[in-house]
Write an enzyme that holds these catalytic residues in place. Structure first.
Site, PDB file in Angstrom:
ATOM      1  CG  HIS A  60      -0.301   0.057   2.528  1.00  0.00           C
ATOM      2  ND1 HIS A  60       0.452  -0.977   3.044  1.00  0.00           N
ATOM      3  CD2 HIS A  60      -0.261   1.047   3.460  1.00  0.00           C
ATOM      4  CE1 HIS A  60       0.907  -0.644   4.239  1.00  0.00           C
ATOM      5  NE2 HIS A  60       0.494   0.591   4.512  1.00  0.00           N
ATOM      6  CG  HIS A  62      -0.010   4.236   4.911  1.00  0.00           C
ATOM      7  ND1 HIS A  62      -0.784   3.434   5.712  1.00  0.00           N
ATOM      8  CD2 HIS A  62      -0.771   5.342   4.641  1.00  0.00           C
ATOM      9  CE1 HIS A  62      -1.961   4.015   5.922  1.00  0.00           C
ATOM     10  NE2 HIS A  62      -1.977   5.172   5.280  1.00  0.00           N
ATOM     11  CG  ASP A  64       5.151   2.570   7.217  1.00  0.00           C
ATOM     12  OD1 ASP A  64       4.269   2.871   6.381  1.00  0.00           O
ATOM     13  OD2 ASP A  64       4.934   1.839   8.208  1.00  0.00           O
ATOM     14  CG  HIS A 132      -3.856  -0.566   6.348  1.00  0.00           C
ATOM     15  ND1 HIS A 132      -3.705  -0.479   7.712  1.00  0.00           N
ATOM     16  CD2 HIS A 132      -2.941   0.297   5.822  1.00  0.00           C
ATOM     17  CE1 HIS A 132      -2.747   0.384   7.991  1.00  0.00           C
ATOM     18  NE2 HIS A 132      -2.272   0.874   6.867  1.00  0.00           N
TER      19      HIS A 132
END
Length: 293
Positions: A60, A62, A64, A132
Site C-alpha cells: 500500500h 503509506h 513506511d 487496512h
C-alpha cells in the site's frame, strides 16, 4: 528451498528494526515485498544484492512501505541495470513513480513492467485484499507442485531403465515385459512451498481465507494489546495468532512491530499462547523453508 530475508521488520517512523522490507529467494529468483526508507542501504550493508531483484511488490502507499522504492530504482539505473523489473502494487504506484521520476529528472534506463500477478514455470505470485485504512493488498508467493517418480517402487519391481522412468515422468504409459505401467501408479506429488505476507492489516476473514494452509504467514503485529490497533488498521500479536490458528498455517512470523517496544518477549508469549509455532521476525534475520514431500 526458499529463503525469506527479514530486511526491515518495524513500522511507522524509522527505527532500529528498519521499515518494512522482506525478500523471498528461490533458486535465483529474488522478490522484494515492500520497500521502506533505508531498504537499499540495509541490503548493501549486509551483502544482499538489490540488483538481482526481479520483482517488487508494494502492499500500500503509506510512506513506511514505499518511500525506499524510488531511490532503489534510481540506484539500479546508476548501476547500469539491463534486466526488466516487475512491479506489483496499488493503482497509485505507477503515478507515484512517474511523478517522482519527472520531478527528480531521472528516468530508468531499463524496462519497468507493472503487472497484476506473476507466473513462470516454477512459481506464481498473486495478491489478496487486506483490512487496512487505505487500499492495501497482501501477497502470496507460491511454489508450484512438482511431479517425481517413485524410484524405490520401480526398483522393487525390477525396473531400472532410465528411458522407462523418463516416459513415466512425462505422463506416458509404458509396456515392458508384457506389463503395462501407468504413470499415475508411480508419480508422487511434491508439494510446493507457500508463503503469505499481509503488510498492514487488522484481523479479518478476508485474510484468513486467503492464507489458509500456507507454510509461513508473515502477519502484521504492530502492538501487544492496544485497542487503537483496529482504529489504525493494524493487529495485536494475539490477533495475528488467531488468524494463523484459524487459517491452519504451519508457521507464523510477527512483523511490523511498533518502535514503542524495545522488548518483544511479552508480544511473543501472547501469541504463542494461541498459536505455538510463532516467532518474531527479527530485523536482518532469515528463515529457510525446504520443500516437503
Amino acid at each position: 528451498m526458499i529463503i525469506v530475508y527479514f530486511i526491515g521488520t518495524g513500522g511507522g517512523a524509522p527505527n532500529k528494526r528498519g521499515l518494512p522490507a522482506i525478500m523471498i529467494r528461490r533458486e535465483g529468483f529474488d522478490a522484494l515485498f515492500d520497500c521502506g526508507e533505508g531498504t537499499q542501504w540495509r541490503m548493501m550493508e549486509h551483502n544482499l544484492s538489490f540488483m538481482k531483484i526481479k520483482l517488487i511488490g508494494i502492499t500500500h502507499m503509506h510512506g513506511d512501505h514505499v518511500l525506499g522504492l524510488p531511490g532503489m530504482i534510481e540506484t539500479m539505473g546508476m548501476y547500469s541495470r539491463k534486466e526488466p523489473l516487475f512491479l506489483m502494487g496499488p493503482k497509485e504506484l505507477k503515478e507515484f513513480l512517474e511523478d517522482i521520476f519527472k520531478k527528480t529528472y531521472f528516468y530508468p534506463n531499463f524496462e519497468i513492467q507493472i503487472i497484476d500477478k506473476y507466473e513462470d514455470e516454477n512459481i506464481k505470485i498473486s495478491t489478496f485484499e487486506t483490512c487496512h485504512t487505505i487500499e492495501s493488498q497482501g501477497y502470496l508467493f507460491e511454489e508450484k507442485d512438482r511431479l517425481k517418480i517413485d524410484i524405490d517402487k520401480l526398483r522393487k519391481e525390477g525396473i531400472k531403465d532410465w528411458r522407462v522412468i523418463r516416459m513415466l515422468k512425462e505422463g506416458k504409459r509404458v509396456e515392458i515385459n508384457g506389463k503395462v505401467l501407468l504413470p499415475e501408479d508411480y508419480l508422487i506429488v511434491k508439494k510446493g512451498i507457500r508463503i503469505a505476507y499481509t503488510g498492514d492489516t487488522g484481523p479479518c476473514e478476508k485474510v484468513i481465507n486467503a492464507v489458509k494452509d500456507v507454510d509461513l504467514l508473515i502477519h502484521d503485529s504492530t502492538f501487544i494489546d492496544e485497542k487503537e490497533a483496529y482504529k489504525y488498521g493494524h493487529s495485536n500479536s494475539y490477533d495475528a495468532a488467531y488468524v494463523a490458528l484459524k487459517a491452519n498455517v504451519k508457521r507464523l512470523a510477527l512483523f511490523h512491530i511498533s518502535p514503542r517496544y524495545d522488548d518483544t518477549y511479552e508480544m511473543l508469549i501472547m501469541a504463542k499462547r494461541i498459536f505455538e509455532k510463532t516467532f518474531i521476525a527479527e530485523p536482518l534475520s532469515y528463515y529457510i523453508i525446504r520443500q516437503k514431500e
